[in-house]
Design a protein around this motif. Structure first.
Motif, mmCIF file in Angstrom:
data_model
loop_
_atom_site.group_PDB
_atom_site.id
_atom_site.type_symbol
_atom_site.label_atom_id
_atom_site.label_comp_id
_atom_site.label_asym_id
_atom_site.label_seq_id
_atom_site.Cartn_x
_atom_site.Cartn_y
_atom_site.Cartn_z
ATOM 1 N N THR A 192 33.583 45.279 -21.846
ATOM 2 C CA THR A 192 33.852 46.308 -20.843
ATOM 3 C C THR A 192 35.367 46.449 -20.714
ATOM 4 O O THR A 192 36.125 45.794 -21.437
ATOM 5 C CB THR A 192 33.240 45.922 -19.482
ATOM 6 N N GLN A 193 35.819 47.255 -19.771
ATOM 7 C CA GLN A 193 37.261 47.412 -19.606
ATOM 8 C C GLN A 193 37.944 46.116 -19.153
ATOM 9 O O GLN A 193 39.117 45.892 -19.462
ATOM 10 C CB GLN A 193 37.561 48.525 -18.600
ATOM 11 N N ASN A 194 37.197 45.239 -18.475
ATOM 12 C CA ASN A 194 37.834 44.038 -17.925
ATOM 13 C C ASN A 194 37.179 42.729 -18.336
ATOM 14 O O ASN A 194 37.690 41.671 -17.979
ATOM 15 C CB ASN A 194 37.848 44.126 -16.392
ATOM 16 N N HIS A 195 36.066 42.780 -19.065
ATOM 17 C CA HIS A 195 35.338 41.568 -19.392
ATOM 18 C C HIS A 195 34.807 41.593 -20.824
ATOM 19 O O HIS A 195 34.648 42.653 -21.426
ATOM 20 C CB HIS A 195 34.156 41.357 -18.433
ATOM 21 N N VAL A 196 34.510 40.391 -21.324
ATOM 22 C CA VAL A 196 33.836 40.204 -22.613
ATOM 23 C C VAL A 196 32.604 39.347 -22.354
ATOM 24 O O VAL A 196 32.679 38.353 -21.613
ATOM 25 C CB VAL A 196 34.746 39.509 -23.637
ATOM 26 N N LEU A 197 31.467 39.711 -22.959
ATOM 27 C CA LEU A 197 30.220 38.982 -22.758
ATOM 28 C C LEU A 197 29.735 38.424 -24.090
ATOM 29 O O LEU A 197 29.597 39.164 -25.066
ATOM 30 C CB LEU A 197 29.132 39.894 -22.176
ATOM 31 N N PHE A 198 29.462 37.122 -24.112
ATOM 32 C CA PHE A 198 29.015 36.435 -25.317
ATOM 33 C C PHE A 198 27.565 35.975 -25.120
ATOM 34 O O PHE A 198 27.311 35.041 -24.360
ATOM 35 C CB PHE A 198 29.890 35.216 -25.600
ATOM 36 N N PRO A 199 26.581 36.597 -25.801
ATOM 37 C CA PRO A 199 25.185 36.170 -25.642
ATOM 38 C C PRO A 199 24.835 35.016 -26.591
ATOM 39 O O PRO A 199 24.795 35.194 -27.811
ATOM 40 C CB PRO A 199 24.402 37.441 -25.996
ATOM 41 N N HIS A 247 21.825 32.083 -22.686
ATOM 42 C CA HIS A 247 23.083 31.799 -21.986
ATOM 43 C C HIS A 247 24.058 32.938 -22.283
ATOM 44 O O HIS A 247 24.357 33.213 -23.451
ATOM 45 C CB HIS A 247 23.691 30.477 -22.463
ATOM 46 N N ILE A 248 24.571 33.595 -21.242
ATOM 47 C CA ILE A 248 25.519 34.693 -21.411
ATOM 48 C C ILE A 248 26.847 34.269 -20.797
ATOM 49 O O ILE A 248 26.945 34.076 -19.587
ATOM 50 C CB ILE A 248 25.031 35.993 -20.738
ATOM 51 N N GLY A 249 27.860 34.109 -21.637
ATOM 52 C CA GLY A 249 29.185 33.743 -21.157
ATOM 53 C C GLY A 249 30.015 34.985 -20.892
ATOM 54 O O GLY A 249 30.123 35.852 -21.760
ATOM 55 N N ILE A 250 30.601 35.098 -19.694
ATOM 56 C CA ILE A 250 31.412 36.260 -19.331
ATOM 57 C C ILE A 250 32.841 35.805 -19.080
ATOM 58 O O ILE A 250 33.097 34.950 -18.232
ATOM 59 C CB ILE A 250 30.843 36.983 -18.101
#
Length: 464
Positions: free
Chosen positions: A223-230, A257-260
């Protein structure tokens, strides 16, 4: 070819390789190509040069072949080339396959043990003045955008010393390319890598963190401010591979597990959310709405391909919502559409941002067979309305690629481009659809005299 292909569903029909490189300088056009459509559609996919060494060949490991359709002034020319990876060149010199599946030392010729076995077969995109052929286990490989000649590995001035995802995200606001890699410390290890390349192709960030377990992480969200690692429970294991078992296996008890991570922060600030087991190969888009992060993904209840108990698992478009202001480590999931499908795409001028229009491939006729799709869908995410186009039984369509009519066109105003396999004729077409009138069928088709084998991903490079 020195040996016949072994019996495998991934080496027959339109999964079978084509054994030539060719050029077609002025293809016939049925219908009328829009004059505003000017540029090149590139597609990438597996096309093994030689019969594999392993009896249980998998589609994911064939040598990369790029197909390019250049469109200008209502005319089309075509070119295809193998990507000259280290694996391709060593095997071409030997005249037969040398590398085992997934780098398995038990089935690799001793002369190439420990050498790079990347195949550059998954995606192809333009960034920072380079056309990059991508595969998630190795460095990007640069190709000449006209001739498709292989220029070599891209390590960003020596700053990238390992793999990069096949699904980097291009931020339409900053022009940055955001990427990740899994198994960053070697095959089937839990190490992860995160990086950012600026719009001019210069590496700006590169850092490492540890995932909860070794997982096949094919795609991710930005996203504009975050990265999500599934991190989902399709796990990798060298011990399994050495025992002659599948290197990847489904272990649902591990959960999801979703790392943000904040893009302005670092790995130490990753917040982990947890949920029930599921699997995702491909993401549509992700964005922020106040304190919530929303991601639309094609979710499977169980991993296909690597799970003998999958029983024809199908993905459906599902919305994940994360409350960043809350204290819970859980996230919500809501299916947006009940039609199973794959290869989601959208107007990528809205990548990382709120959007309305999505597109994907689906299967109408079960006779189309595993891994192939015979319909395209357009879903309006504001109204929930879905529009489809279904091919004749026996035909199959690739992932649809959206091309905007102009740089400043409204979202969804443009065309969808896809290759179509004509089963009865054993050849392929390029099909061009009006994105807002998908049900009307293609406005133009461009016939080839040969097949474009089933591949994975492609992208458009505009002439401007």
């Amino acid at each position: 070819m020195s040996q016949p292909e072994p019996s495998s569903p991934y080496l027959s029909g339109n999964f079978a390789p084509i054994l030539m490189e060719c050029d077609a300088h002025d293809l016939p056009v049925l219908g009328e190509l829009p004059r505003a459509l000017r540029g090149t559609l590139y597609r990438n996919g597996p096309n093994p040069q030689y019969a594999p060494r392993d009896a249980h060949y998998h589609w994911f490991i064939g040598d990369g072949m790029v197909h390019a359709f250049h469109i200008e002034d209502g005319r089309v020319r075509y070119r295809n080339r193998w990507v000259r990876t280290n694996k391709f060149q060593r095997e071409q010199a030997a005249g037969h396959a040398l590398f085992g599946s997934w780098g398995n030392p038990a089935t690799t010729d001793p002369s190439v043990l420990g050498q790079n076995d990347g195949v550059a077969n998954t995606n192809i995109l333009w960034h920072g003045g380079r056309l990059l052929a991508l595969e998630e286990a190795d460095l990007p490989i640069e190709l000449d955008s006209e001739s498709l000649a292989t220029r070599g590995d891209v390590d960003y001035g020596g700053k990238l010393d390992g793999a990069m995802t096949a699904h980097p995200k291009i931020d339409p606001v900053t022009g940055e390319m955001v990427f990740f890699a899994y198994s960053a410390d070697g095959p089937f290890t839990p190490g992860m890598r995160y990086g950012v390349v600026d719009r001019d192709g210069r590496m700006q960030r590169l850092e490492r963190f540890e995932a909860p377990f070794p997982s096949m992480v094919h795609d991710f969200m930005v996203t504009q401010n975050h990265v999500l690692f599934p991190i989902l429970p399709l796990t990798g294991s060298m011990e399994r591979a050495m025992r002659g078992e599948p290197a990847y296996a489904w272990e649902p008890k591990l959960g999801s597990h979703i790392g943000i991570m904040p893009r302005s922060g670092g790995a130490a600030q990753i917040r982990w959310f947890r949920g029930e087991a599921c699997y995702v190969f491909h993401v549509m888009n992700a964005w922020e709405s106040g304190s919530r992060i929303i991601a639309d993904v094609m979710q499977y209840d169980t991993a296909p391909l690597f799970n003998p108990d999958a029983n024809g698992a199908r993905a459906r478009l599902c919305r994940w919502t994360f409350d960043m202001a809350g204290k819970s480590d859980r996230f919500t999931r809501e299916y947006l559409d009940d039609m199973p499908g794959e290869f989601p795409r959208f107007d990528e001028r809205f990548s990382t941002l709120p959007y309305r229009h999505g597109y994907f491939a689906f299967r109408q006729h079960e006779s189309s067979g595993r891994g192939s799709y015979d319909g395209l869908a357009h879903i309006d995410l504001h109204s929930g309305k879905r529009v489809t186009h279904v091919l004749p039984e026996g035909d199959a369509v690739s992932e649809p690629v959206f091309v905007p009519r102009a740089a400043d066109s409204a979202e969804g105003d443009g065309w969808l481009l896809a290759t179509v396999y004509r089963g009865a004729e054993a050849r392929s077409d390029l099909a061009v659809y009006e994105a807002g009138a998908l049900a009307d069928g293609p406005v133009a088709t461009v016939p080839l005299s040969h097949r474009v084998p089933f591949g994975f991903h492609g992208n458009w490079l505009g002439a401007d």
